[in-house]
Scaffold this active site. Structure first.
Site, PDB file in Angstrom:
ATOM      1  N   GLY A  71      35.177  30.551  49.505  1.00 11.88           N
ATOM      2  CA  GLY A  71      33.977  30.897  48.744  1.00 11.88           C
ATOM      3  C   GLY A  71      32.772  30.019  49.048  1.00 11.88           C
ATOM      4  O   GLY A  71      31.793  30.047  48.315  1.00 11.88           O
TER       5      GLY A  71
ATOM      6  N   SER B 250      36.292  32.060  53.553  1.00  9.28           N
ATOM      7  CA  SER B 250      35.030  32.493  54.173  1.00  9.28           C
ATOM      8  C   SER B 250      35.212  33.281  55.468  1.00  9.28           C
ATOM      9  O   SER B 250      34.432  33.140  56.404  1.00  9.28           O
ATOM     10  CB  SER B 250      34.101  31.287  54.381  1.00  9.28           C
ATOM     11  OG  SER B 250      33.803  30.690  53.134  1.00  9.28           O
TER      12      SER B 250
ATOM     13  N   GLU C  51      44.731  28.309  53.101  1.00 14.02           N
ATOM     14  CA  GLU C  51      43.384  28.439  52.538  1.00 14.02           C
ATOM     15  C   GLU C  51      42.842  27.064  52.172  1.00 14.02           C
ATOM     16  O   GLU C  51      43.013  26.607  51.026  1.00 14.02           O
ATOM     17  CB  GLU C  51      43.422  29.318  51.281  1.00 14.02           C
ATOM     18  CG  GLU C  51      43.777  30.764  51.546  1.00 14.02           C
ATOM     19  CD  GLU C  51      43.058  31.710  50.586  1.00 14.02           C
ATOM     20  OE1 GLU C  51      42.497  32.685  51.057  1.00 14.02           O
ATOM     21  OE2 GLU C  51      43.046  31.438  49.375  1.00 14.02           O
TER      22      GLU C  51
ATOM     23  N   GLU D 190      42.252  28.991  42.976  1.00 12.11           N
ATOM     24  CA  GLU D 190      41.495  29.177  41.730  1.00 12.11           C
ATOM     25  C   GLU D 190      42.428  29.228  40.527  1.00 12.11           C
ATOM     26  O   GLU D 190      42.071  28.787  39.435  1.00 12.11           O
ATOM     27  CB  GLU D 190      40.623  30.440  41.837  1.00 12.11           C
ATOM     28  CG  GLU D 190      39.449  30.217  42.788  1.00 12.11           C
ATOM     29  CD  GLU D 190      38.963  31.451  43.514  1.00 12.11           C
ATOM     30  OE1 GLU D 190      39.297  32.573  43.107  1.00 12.11           O
ATOM     31  OE2 GLU D 190      38.235  31.281  44.522  1.00 12.11           O
TER      32      GLU D 190
ATOM     33  N   HIS E 135      47.053  30.924  44.262  1.00  7.78           N
ATOM     34  CA  HIS E 135      45.672  30.826  44.757  1.00  7.78           C
ATOM     35  C   HIS E 135      45.024  29.573  44.176  1.00  7.78           C
ATOM     36  O   HIS E 135      45.279  29.216  43.024  1.00  7.78           O
ATOM     37  CB  HIS E 135      44.882  32.076  44.365  1.00  7.78           C
ATOM     38  CG  HIS E 135      43.561  32.149  45.055  1.00  7.78           C
ATOM     39  ND1 HIS E 135      42.474  31.429  44.620  1.00  7.78           N
ATOM     40  CD2 HIS E 135      43.174  32.800  46.170  1.00  7.78           C
ATOM     41  CE1 HIS E 135      41.458  31.666  45.448  1.00  7.78           C
ATOM     42  NE2 HIS E 135      41.861  32.495  46.394  1.00  7.78           N
TER      43      HIS E 135
ATOM     44  N   ASN F  98      41.192  39.977  48.637  1.00  8.96           N
ATOM     45  CA  ASN F  98      41.379  39.405  47.299  1.00  8.96           C
ATOM     46  C   ASN F  98      40.076  39.631  46.535  1.00  8.96           C
ATOM     47  O   ASN F  98      39.098  38.933  46.768  1.00  8.96           O
ATOM     48  CB  ASN F  98      41.691  37.904  47.415  1.00  8.96           C
ATOM     49  CG  ASN F  98      41.730  37.224  46.055  1.00  8.96           C
ATOM     50  OD1 ASN F  98      41.802  37.895  45.023  1.00  8.96           O
ATOM     51  ND2 ASN F  98      41.683  35.898  46.043  1.00  8.96           N
ATOM     52  N   TRP F  99      40.107  40.630  45.662  1.00  7.81           N
ATOM     53  CA  TRP F  99      38.870  40.986  44.951  1.00  7.81           C
ATOM     54  C   TRP F  99      38.491  39.980  43.871  1.00  7.81           C
ATOM     55  O   TRP F  99      37.393  40.033  43.328  1.00  7.81           O
ATOM     56  CB  TRP F  99      39.016  42.364  44.302  1.00  7.81           C
ATOM     57  CG  TRP F  99      38.857  43.501  45.253  1.00  7.81           C
ATOM     58  CD1 TRP F  99      38.532  43.438  46.576  1.00  7.81           C
ATOM     59  CD2 TRP F  99      38.989  44.896  44.931  1.00  7.81           C
ATOM     60  NE1 TRP F  99      38.463  44.706  47.099  1.00  7.81           N
ATOM     61  CE2 TRP F  99      38.737  45.614  46.116  1.00  7.81           C
ATOM     62  CE3 TRP F  99      39.307  45.603  43.771  1.00  7.81           C
ATOM     63  CZ2 TRP F  99      38.787  47.013  46.163  1.00  7.81           C
ATOM     64  CZ3 TRP F  99      39.353  46.987  43.815  1.00  7.81           C
ATOM     65  CH2 TRP F  99      39.087  47.678  44.994  1.00  7.81           C
ATOM     66  N   LYS F 100      39.423  39.093  43.501  1.00  3.98           N
ATOM     67  CA  LYS F 100      39.162  38.150  42.392  1.00  3.98           C
ATOM     68  C   LYS F 100      38.705  38.938  41.161  1.00  3.98           C
ATOM     69  O   LYS F 100      39.175  40.052  40.950  1.00  3.98           O
ATOM     70  CB  LYS F 100      38.142  37.095  42.823  1.00  3.98           C
ATOM     71  CG  LYS F 100      38.494  36.490  44.186  1.00  3.98           C
ATOM     72  CD  LYS F 100      37.728  35.273  44.514  1.00  3.98           C
ATOM     73  CE  LYS F 100      38.142  34.821  45.919  1.00  3.98           C
ATOM     74  NZ  LYS F 100      37.723  33.484  46.216  1.00  3.98           N
TER      75      LYS F 100
HETATM   76  P1  PGA Z   1      36.549  33.898  50.395  1.00  8.37           P
HETATM   77  O1  PGA Z   1      37.859  33.852  49.480  1.00  8.37           O
HETATM   78  O2  PGA Z   1      36.853  34.830  51.543  1.00  8.37           O
HETATM   79  O3  PGA Z   1      35.466  34.458  49.497  1.00  8.37           O
HETATM   80  O4  PGA Z   1      36.274  32.523  50.861  1.00  8.37           O
HETATM   81  C1  PGA Z   1      39.129  33.781  50.053  1.00  8.37           C
HETATM   82  C2  PGA Z   1      40.181  33.749  48.970  1.00  8.37           C
HETATM   83  O5  PGA Z   1      39.883  33.329  47.863  1.00  8.37           O
HETATM   84  O6  PGA Z   1      41.335  34.134  49.188  1.00  8.37           O
END
Ligand code: PGA
Length: 259
Positions: A172, A212, A166, A96, A94, A9-11
Site C-alpha cells: 500500500g 504495490s 509481502e 493488516e 495479512h 485482495n480487495w480489502k
Molecule cells: P497493495 O496491497 O497491492 O495495495 O500494496 C497488497 C496486499 O495488501 O496484499
C-alpha cells in the site's frame, strides 16, 4: 512448471454494486483456469454474491476467517461457513490483520491448519516491517514465520498451500520491492519449506509476491524464477488493470517455459 496465481485482495473496498460490476467485467476476460489461478478475495459480505456469479475461470476467496468451526466469537466467520458459501481460498495472516487485529504467528498456524482441514486453499502472508528490513532481519523473520505457520502441517498438504511474501514496507505504499529482491526472498521462503520438508515440497509450493504490484511492474516480478504470482491490493480494484495483470502472468509463464 508451477501454475501462476493472480490474487486480488480487495480489502475493505467496494459496495455490492461495485463488486458485481467488477465480476461481470472480468469473467470473460481472464485467462483459462488451466493456465492461471485467478482469485478475487473480497469482503465477507460479498462472497456469496460473487460465488454465484463467478465465471468458469475465476475463483473467490475470503480475506480472513476464524480457526474454530463454531463458537461464541461475535463478528467472526468460520471455515465451515466459508465452505458452505462456495469459497475456495482464504487469505491468512495479512499484515493488516496482524497490525489492527493483533493476529499472532500462532493464530496464523491455527488458521492454516483449519483451512487445510476444511479443504480451503490458504494464501499465507509473510513479511518483515521496514525496521526489520533496515536491520537486515528479513531472513530471520521469514524463517520464524514459516516455521511457526507450518507447525503440525503434514508433508502431503504442503503443496496445497500458497505463500505470499509481502514486505510490510511495500504494501500500500506504491514502493514495490525491486524484482531481484522479491525473487531472492521468495526463493528463500521456498528453501525454508524445503529444509522443513523435502525438495519435492519446495519445488511444488507456490510463493507469490505482494506489495504495490501494478500493471507497470507485474510482468517484471512474475517473470522471476521464484515468483509464482502476485497478491495485489490497490491495483486490482480496477477490472481492466486486473485483467491486464492476469494476462501478464501468462506472458511471464510463457517466457519462463521457453527460457
Ligand atoms: P497493495 O496491497 O497491492 O495495495 O500494496 C497488497 C496486499 O495488501 O496484499
Amino acid at each position: 512448471m508451477r501454475k501462476p496465481v493472480v490474487a486480488a485482495n480487495w480489502k475493505m473496498f467496494k459496495t455490492r454494486d461495485e463488486a458485481l460490476q467488477f465480476i461481470y467485467a472480468v469473467n470473460d476476460q481472464v485467462p483459462s483456469k488451466d493456465i492461471v489461478d485467478t482469485i478475487i478475495c473480497a469482503p465477507a459480505i460479498h462472497l456469496r454474491s460473487l460465488v454465484k456469479r463467478q465465471g468458469e475461470n475465476i475463483r473467490i476467496g475470503a480475506q480472513n476467517m476464524h480457526y474454530a468451526d463454531e463458537g461464541a466469537y461475535t463478528g467472526e466467520i468460520s471455515p465451515n461457513m466459508l465452505v458452505s458459501t462456495g469459497v475456495s481460498y482464504v487469505i491468512i495472516g495479512h499484515n493488516e490483520r496482524r497490525r489492527y487485529n493483533n493476529e499472532t504467528e500462532d493464530d496464523v498456524n491455527l488458521k492454516l491448519i483449519a483451512a487445510i482441514n476444511h479443504g480451503l486453499i490458504p494464501i499465507v502472508c509473510l513479511g518483515e516491517t521496514a525496521e526489520q528490513f533496515e536491520h537486515a532481519d528479513t531472513d530471520y523473520i521469514l524463517r520464524e514465520q514459516v516455521r511457526t505457520a507450518f507447525k503440525g502441517v503434514k508433508a502431503k498438504d504442503v503443496e496445497k498451500i500458497i505463500l505470499a511474501y509481502e514486505p510490510i514496507w511495500a504494501v500500500g505504499t506504491g514502493r514495490s520491492a525491486p524484482s531481484e529482491l522479491a525473487d531472492q526472498k521468495c526463493g528463500l521462503i521456498r528453501k525454508i519449506v524445503g529444509d522443513l520438508y523435502s525438495a519435492e515440497c519446495s519445488n511444488k509450493i507456490r510463493v507469490l509476491y505482494g506489495g504495490s504490484v501494478n500493471t507497470s511492474n507485474c510482468y517484471d516480478l512474475l517473470v522471476k524464477p521464484n515468483i509464482d504470482g502476485a497478491l495485489i491490493g490497490g491495483a486490482a480494484l480496477v477490472a481492466d488493470n486486473y485483467v491486464q495483470m492476469c494476462k501478464q502472468a501468462v506472458e511471464a509463464l510463457n517466457f519462463k517455459e521457453n527460457n
